[in-house]
Design an enzyme around this catalytic site. Structure first.
Site, PDB file in Angstrom:
ATOM      1  N   ARG A 289      34.924  36.367  54.455  1.00  0.00           N
ATOM      2  CA  ARG A 289      34.063  37.522  54.732  1.00  0.00           C
ATOM      3  C   ARG A 289      33.153  37.180  55.910  1.00  0.00           C
ATOM      4  O   ARG A 289      32.694  36.048  56.023  1.00  0.00           O
ATOM      5  CB  ARG A 289      33.213  37.863  53.505  1.00  0.00           C
TER       6      ARG A 289
ATOM      7  N   GLY B 150      30.771  46.655  50.611  1.00  0.00           N
ATOM      8  CA  GLY B 150      31.549  46.188  49.459  1.00  0.00           C
ATOM      9  C   GLY B 150      31.180  44.771  49.066  1.00  0.00           C
ATOM     10  O   GLY B 150      30.402  44.089  49.745  1.00  0.00           O
ATOM     11  N   ASP B 151      31.698  44.357  47.898  1.00  0.00           N
ATOM     12  CA  ASP B 151      31.510  42.994  47.376  1.00  0.00           C
ATOM     13  C   ASP B 151      30.044  42.644  47.113  1.00  0.00           C
ATOM     14  O   ASP B 151      29.646  41.477  47.209  1.00  0.00           O
ATOM     15  CB  ASP B 151      32.136  41.957  48.334  1.00  0.00           C
TER      16      ASP B 151
ATOM     17  N   ARG C 116      40.493  36.705  52.134  1.00  0.00           N
ATOM     18  CA  ARG C 116      40.049  36.564  53.529  1.00  0.00           C
ATOM     19  C   ARG C 116      38.582  36.130  53.589  1.00  0.00           C
ATOM     20  O   ARG C 116      37.783  36.494  52.734  1.00  0.00           O
ATOM     21  CB  ARG C 116      40.166  37.909  54.265  1.00  0.00           C
TER      22      ARG C 116
ATOM     23  N   GLY D  67      38.054  44.418  44.392  1.00  0.00           N
ATOM     24  CA  GLY D  67      38.156  43.178  43.616  1.00  0.00           C
ATOM     25  C   GLY D  67      36.791  42.940  43.004  1.00  0.00           C
ATOM     26  O   GLY D  67      35.846  42.606  43.718  1.00  0.00           O
ATOM     27  N   HIS D  68      36.666  43.188  41.717  1.00  0.00           N
ATOM     28  CA  HIS D  68      35.361  43.098  41.050  1.00  0.00           C
ATOM     29  C   HIS D  68      35.356  41.881  40.123  1.00  0.00           C
ATOM     30  O   HIS D  68      36.143  41.809  39.176  1.00  0.00           O
ATOM     31  CB  HIS D  68      35.076  44.389  40.266  1.00  0.00           C
ATOM     32  N   THR D  69      34.469  40.944  40.413  1.00  0.00           N
ATOM     33  CA  THR D  69      34.469  39.670  39.697  1.00  0.00           C
ATOM     34  C   THR D  69      33.454  39.672  38.554  1.00  0.00           C
ATOM     35  O   THR D  69      32.307  40.082  38.735  1.00  0.00           O
ATOM     36  CB  THR D  69      34.120  38.520  40.670  1.00  0.00           C
TER      37      THR D  69
ATOM     38  N   THR E 116      37.302  52.863  54.339  1.00  0.00           N
ATOM     39  CA  THR E 116      38.407  53.102  53.420  1.00  0.00           C
ATOM     40  C   THR E 116      38.672  54.609  53.383  1.00  0.00           C
ATOM     41  O   THR E 116      38.033  55.373  54.125  1.00  0.00           O
ATOM     42  CB  THR E 116      38.135  52.481  52.038  1.00  0.00           C
TER      43      THR E 116
ATOM     44  N   GLN F 137      34.197  49.579  46.608  1.00  0.00           N
ATOM     45  CA  GLN F 137      33.826  49.465  48.028  1.00  0.00           C
ATOM     46  C   GLN F 137      32.302  49.629  48.183  1.00  0.00           C
ATOM     47  O   GLN F 137      31.575  49.296  47.270  1.00  0.00           O
ATOM     48  CB  GLN F 137      34.603  50.470  48.897  1.00  0.00           C
TER      49      GLN F 137
ATOM     50  N   ARG G 178      48.834  67.063  49.986  1.00  0.00           N
ATOM     51  CA  ARG G 178      49.479  67.707  48.830  1.00  0.00           C
ATOM     52  C   ARG G 178      50.931  67.284  48.623  1.00  0.00           C
ATOM     53  O   ARG G 178      51.784  68.081  48.267  1.00  0.00           O
ATOM     54  CB  ARG G 178      49.349  69.241  48.957  1.00  0.00           C
TER      55      ARG G 178
ATOM     56  N   GLY H 239      28.626  42.748  44.285  1.00  0.00           N
ATOM     57  CA  GLY H 239      28.460  42.214  42.929  1.00  0.00           C
ATOM     58  C   GLY H 239      28.521  43.318  41.879  1.00  0.00           C
ATOM     59  O   GLY H 239      27.990  43.177  40.771  1.00  0.00           O
ATOM     60  N   LYS H 240      29.235  44.405  42.213  1.00  0.00           N
ATOM     61  CA  LYS H 240      29.294  45.564  41.300  1.00  0.00           C
ATOM     62  C   LYS H 240      29.889  45.184  39.944  1.00  0.00           C
ATOM     63  O   LYS H 240      29.372  45.572  38.901  1.00  0.00           O
ATOM     64  CB  LYS H 240      30.142  46.686  41.947  1.00  0.00           C
ATOM     65  N   GLY H 241      31.003  44.417  40.001  1.00  0.00           N
ATOM     66  CA  GLY H 241      31.680  44.045  38.759  1.00  0.00           C
ATOM     67  C   GLY H 241      30.743  43.298  37.825  1.00  0.00           C
ATOM     68  O   GLY H 241      30.645  43.613  36.636  1.00  0.00           O
TER      69      GLY H 241
HETATM   70  P1  GDP Z   1      32.191  43.499  43.843  1.00  0.00           P
HETATM   71  O1  GDP Z   1      33.423  43.858  44.589  1.00  0.00           O
HETATM   72  O2  GDP Z   1      31.003  44.279  44.297  1.00  0.00           O
HETATM   73  O3  GDP Z   1      32.354  43.545  42.355  1.00  0.00           O
HETATM   74  O4  GDP Z   1      31.873  41.984  44.237  1.00  0.00           O
HETATM   75  P2  GDP Z   1      32.931  40.765  44.332  1.00  0.00           P
HETATM   76  O5  GDP Z   1      33.288  40.361  42.958  1.00  0.00           O
HETATM   77  O6  GDP Z   1      34.022  41.096  45.255  1.00  0.00           O
HETATM   78  O7  GDP Z   1      32.066  39.683  45.072  1.00  0.00           O
HETATM   79  C1  GDP Z   1      30.848  39.231  44.568  1.00  0.00           C
HETATM   80  C2  GDP Z   1      30.937  37.719  44.372  1.00  0.00           C
HETATM   81  O8  GDP Z   1      29.644  37.197  44.168  1.00  0.00           O
HETATM   82  C3  GDP Z   1      31.721  37.341  43.126  1.00  0.00           C
HETATM   83  O9  GDP Z   1      32.340  36.110  43.354  1.00  0.00           O
HETATM   84  C4  GDP Z   1      30.635  37.215  42.066  1.00  0.00           C
HETATM   85  O10 GDP Z   1      30.998  36.327  41.019  1.00  0.00           O
HETATM   86  C5  GDP Z   1      29.515  36.644  42.870  1.00  0.00           C
HETATM   87  N1  GDP Z   1      28.158  37.015  42.441  1.00  0.00           N
HETATM   88  C6  GDP Z   1      27.700  38.172  41.919  1.00  0.00           C
HETATM   89  N2  GDP Z   1      26.352  38.138  41.761  1.00  0.00           N
HETATM   90  C7  GDP Z   1      25.954  36.919  42.193  1.00  0.00           C
HETATM   91  C8  GDP Z   1      24.694  36.286  42.322  1.00  0.00           C
HETATM   92  O11 GDP Z   1      23.647  36.822  42.023  1.00  0.00           O
HETATM   93  N3  GDP Z   1      24.689  35.015  42.834  1.00  0.00           N
HETATM   94  C9  GDP Z   1      25.833  34.370  43.215  1.00  0.00           C
HETATM   95  N4  GDP Z   1      25.711  33.134  43.712  1.00  0.00           N
HETATM   96  N5  GDP Z   1      27.035  34.940  43.106  1.00  0.00           N
HETATM   97  C10 GDP Z   1      27.097  36.207  42.620  1.00  0.00           C
HETATM   98  P1  IMO Z   2      35.103  46.126  46.442  1.00  0.00           P
HETATM   99  O1  IMO Z   2      35.202  47.253  45.452  1.00  0.00           O
HETATM  100  C1  IMO Z   2      35.140  44.864  50.618  1.00  0.00           C
HETATM  101  C2  IMO Z   2      37.704  47.104  53.380  1.00  0.00           C
HETATM  102  C3  IMO Z   2      38.894  46.383  53.943  1.00  0.00           C
HETATM  103  C4  IMO Z   2      39.044  47.093  55.273  1.00  0.00           C
HETATM  104  C5  IMO Z   2      38.673  48.535  54.920  1.00  0.00           C
HETATM  105  C6  IMO Z   2      39.854  49.440  54.636  1.00  0.00           C
HETATM  106  O2  IMO Z   2      35.638  44.837  45.954  1.00  0.00           O
HETATM  107  O3  IMO Z   2      33.720  46.031  46.998  1.00  0.00           O
HETATM  108  P2  IMO Z   2      41.656  49.641  52.687  1.00  0.00           P
HETATM  109  O4  IMO Z   2      42.424  48.623  51.938  1.00  0.00           O
HETATM  110  O5  IMO Z   2      40.781  50.483  51.832  1.00  0.00           O
HETATM  111  O6  IMO Z   2      42.520  50.456  53.594  1.00  0.00           O
HETATM  112  O7  IMO Z   2      40.694  48.801  53.675  1.00  0.00           O
HETATM  113  O8  IMO Z   2      37.840  48.449  53.772  1.00  0.00           O
HETATM  114  N1  IMO Z   2      37.616  47.108  51.888  1.00  0.00           N
HETATM  115  C7  IMO Z   2      36.766  46.369  51.185  1.00  0.00           C
HETATM  116  N2  IMO Z   2      35.878  45.443  51.585  1.00  0.00           N
HETATM  117  N3  IMO Z   2      35.225  45.190  49.314  1.00  0.00           N
HETATM  118  C8  IMO Z   2      36.090  46.133  48.895  1.00  0.00           C
HETATM  119  O9  IMO Z   2      36.116  46.575  47.623  1.00  0.00           O
HETATM  120  C9  IMO Z   2      36.940  46.744  49.839  1.00  0.00           C
HETATM  121  N4  IMO Z   2      37.918  47.677  49.763  1.00  0.00           N
HETATM  122  C10 IMO Z   2      38.315  47.897  51.025  1.00  0.00           C
HETATM  123  O10 IMO Z   2      38.639  45.026  54.098  1.00  0.00           O
HETATM  124  O11 IMO Z   2      38.085  46.617  56.180  1.00  0.00           O
HETATM  125 MG    MG Z   3      34.925  42.932  45.724  1.00  0.00          MG
END
Ligand code: GDP
Ligand code: IMO
Ligand code: MG
Length: 421
Positions: free
Chosen positions: A304, A12-13, A302, A40-42, A238, A223, A143, A15-17
């Site tokens: 990472r 996860g995280d 939290r 949480g998609h930024t 998850t 995720q 269900r 940079g999908k958003g």
């Molecule tokens: P997601 O859950 O996959 O959408 O990712 P998050 O938004 O949770 O976390 C990605 C973080 O990295 C966010 O704060 C973005 O603004 C940031 N981000 C995305 N792409 C880049 C990149 O290429 N470089 C840097 N420095 N930050 C990035």
């Molecule tokens: P995005 O879409 C990172 C992690 C939680 C925990 C486990 C289970 O922003 O990438 P849950 O709340 O689903 O019961 O948690 O999965 N987790 C994520 N970690 N990015 C996420 O989403 C996550 N969604 C859940 O931290 O370890």
């Molecule tokens: Mg995220």
């Protein structure tokens, strides 16, 4: 037309958003297909920053229709909070966001159950975001769930009360008392009223009809593959299928309707919550990655966990998802490292292997390949030829190892900081 899918290949995280926001202008429809407000998609553009939890990342793209698909679990309170922030930016919101009738609702007691389950696990807790994801999907599969379409039924309140009572008995049986139902319920019914402003659709019909009409669709995963309920680091995962196949069940589209599969990964690796993470660093290098990458959760804040890129894991994720194009993010975070490492094999119980461990307690020790760092700022690079040779060597190695081309390189959080290859 076919439906393109974008998903996270790590924990996860990735940079999908950001990347969905970049790609969205090419699409008529953007849809979420699984997960809920644990995501949480930024997105960053024009000096502004938004974090989306339930609403697809195409919401700031003019003319795009956004859909919350049937595979999503939705918390009305969190949804309403998100709507209020976005409304100020996009007054057309009502016309460009539709919600699947079949999506399941997260009740206040699902969140309490999440906390009760985690407390019961003690030291072996998952590190859930405590948004009620696990209990809501549990009710869906057993269900017992309530769905978006139920909101319009005359006996909705009765159904809500019955499920709440059932949950309260379960919470009591776990001996969990540390909660306030009022706190969670406050705002929940306001959220339900907010939801009613939007069109509830049979999203499987809608999406398939649009594909017939030659409209283009981008499905946004939440995720990452290693958090998938079947193929992730179980039980530290998850409760949904985060993989490409999840897009079929989470939207009601047939497998042959899937077109491109965009797999997104960080140039290093992070994980939030508990569970196996072979390349995790516990030293200053890990701290440096955390600090330079601002690695704090977009949903829970939290810290990472940080570590090097794991190519054994990445190759596995590409296989599971049928990734056709890779997208590398956050290369700029590595600007100032003399040496960069990537895991190319594990040692498990003294044996070298390219397989992912079955059991979360099996310790996979990483075997690394080292790369020379580029030691320059890439965040202002606009095209491939601007990028340093050392970075391109790293990218080419990844492509060869995994067998999938890297088509985009993100060099900063802003929409504009994206290089197409
Ligand atoms: P997601 O859950 O996959 O959408 O990712 P998050 O938004 O949770 O976390 C990605 C973080 O990295 C966010 O704060 C973005 O603004 C940031 N981000 C995305 N792409 C880049 C990149 O290429 N470089 C840097 N420095 N930050 C990035
Ligand atoms: P995005 O879409 C990172 C992690 C939680 C925990 C486990 C289970 O922003 O990438 P849950 O709340 O689903 O019961 O948690 O999965 N987790 C994520 N970690 N990015 C996420 O989403 C996550 N969604 C859940 O931290 O370890
Ligand atoms: Mg995220």
């Amino acid at each position: 037309m076919k439906i393109d899918v974008l998903l996270g290949l790590q924990w996860g995280d990735e940079g999908k958003g950001k990347i969905v926001d970049v790609l969205a202008p090419k699409y008529d429809i953007v849809t979420r297909f699984q997960g809920g407000p644990n995501a949480g998609h930024t997105l960053e553009f024009s000096g502004k920053k938004f974090v989306l939890h339930t609403i697809p990342s195409g919401i700031f793209t003019d003319g795009a229709i956004n859909i919350i698909g049937n595979g999503v679990v939705l918390d009305p309170k969190i949804f309403k909070d998100e709507i209020e922030v976005i409304n100020a930016q996009n007054p057309e919101l009502k016309n460009c966001l539709k919600i699947a009738k079949r999506a399941n609702l997260i009740l206040p007691t699902h969140r309490i159950l999440d906390a009760a389950n985690e407390a019961a696990k003690g030291k072996s807790k998952i590190g859930s975001t405590l948004k009620g994801i696990g209990p809501t999907y549990t009710d869906k599969i057993s269900r017992n769930g309530l769905r978006i379409g139920d909101i319009l039924l005359p006996n909705f309140k009765e159904k809500f009360d019955a499920l709440t009572q059932r949950h309260l008995r379960e919470i009591a049986s776990l001996g969990f008392t540390d909660f306030s139902l009022e706190e969670f319920t406050k705002g929940w019914f306001e959220g339900i009223e907010c939801l009613k402003q939007f069109e509830f659709i049979d999203s499987e019909m809608y999406v398939n009809e649009k594909l017939q009409e030659n409209k283009s669709v981008l499905a946004e995963g939440a995720q990452g593959t290693m958090l998938d309920i079947d193929f992730g680091t179980y039980p530290f995962v998850t409760s949904s299928n985060t993989i490409c196949a999840g897009a079929c069940t989470g939207m009601g589209v047939a497998p042959q309707k899937i077109g491109e599969v965009f797999g997104i990964f960080k140039a290093y690796c992070t994980r939030v919550g508990a569970g196996p993470y072979p390349t995790e660093l516990f030293d200053e290098t890990g701290d440096k990655l955390c600090q330079l990458g601002h690695e704090f959760g977009a949903t829970t804040g939290r810290r990472r966990r940080t570590g090097w890129l794991d190519l054994v894991q990445l190759k596995y994720s590409c296989m599971i998802n049928g990734v056709t194009q890779l997208i590398c993010t956050k290369g700029d975070v590595l600007n100032d490292f003399d040496t960069i490492k990537a895991c190319v094999k594990y040692t498990i119980n003294g044996k070298e292997t390219m397989s992912m461990p079955f059991d979360a307690s099996e310790e996979a020790k990483p075997i690394y390949k080292e790369f020379k760092g580029w030691k320059c700022d890439i965040s202002n690079c606009k095209k491939e030829s601007d990028l340093p040779k050392e970075l391109m060597d790293y990218i080419k190695f990844i492509e060869e190892f995994v067998g999938v081309p890297v088509k985009m390189i993100s060099v900063g959080p802003d929409r504009e900081a994206t290089i197409m290859r």
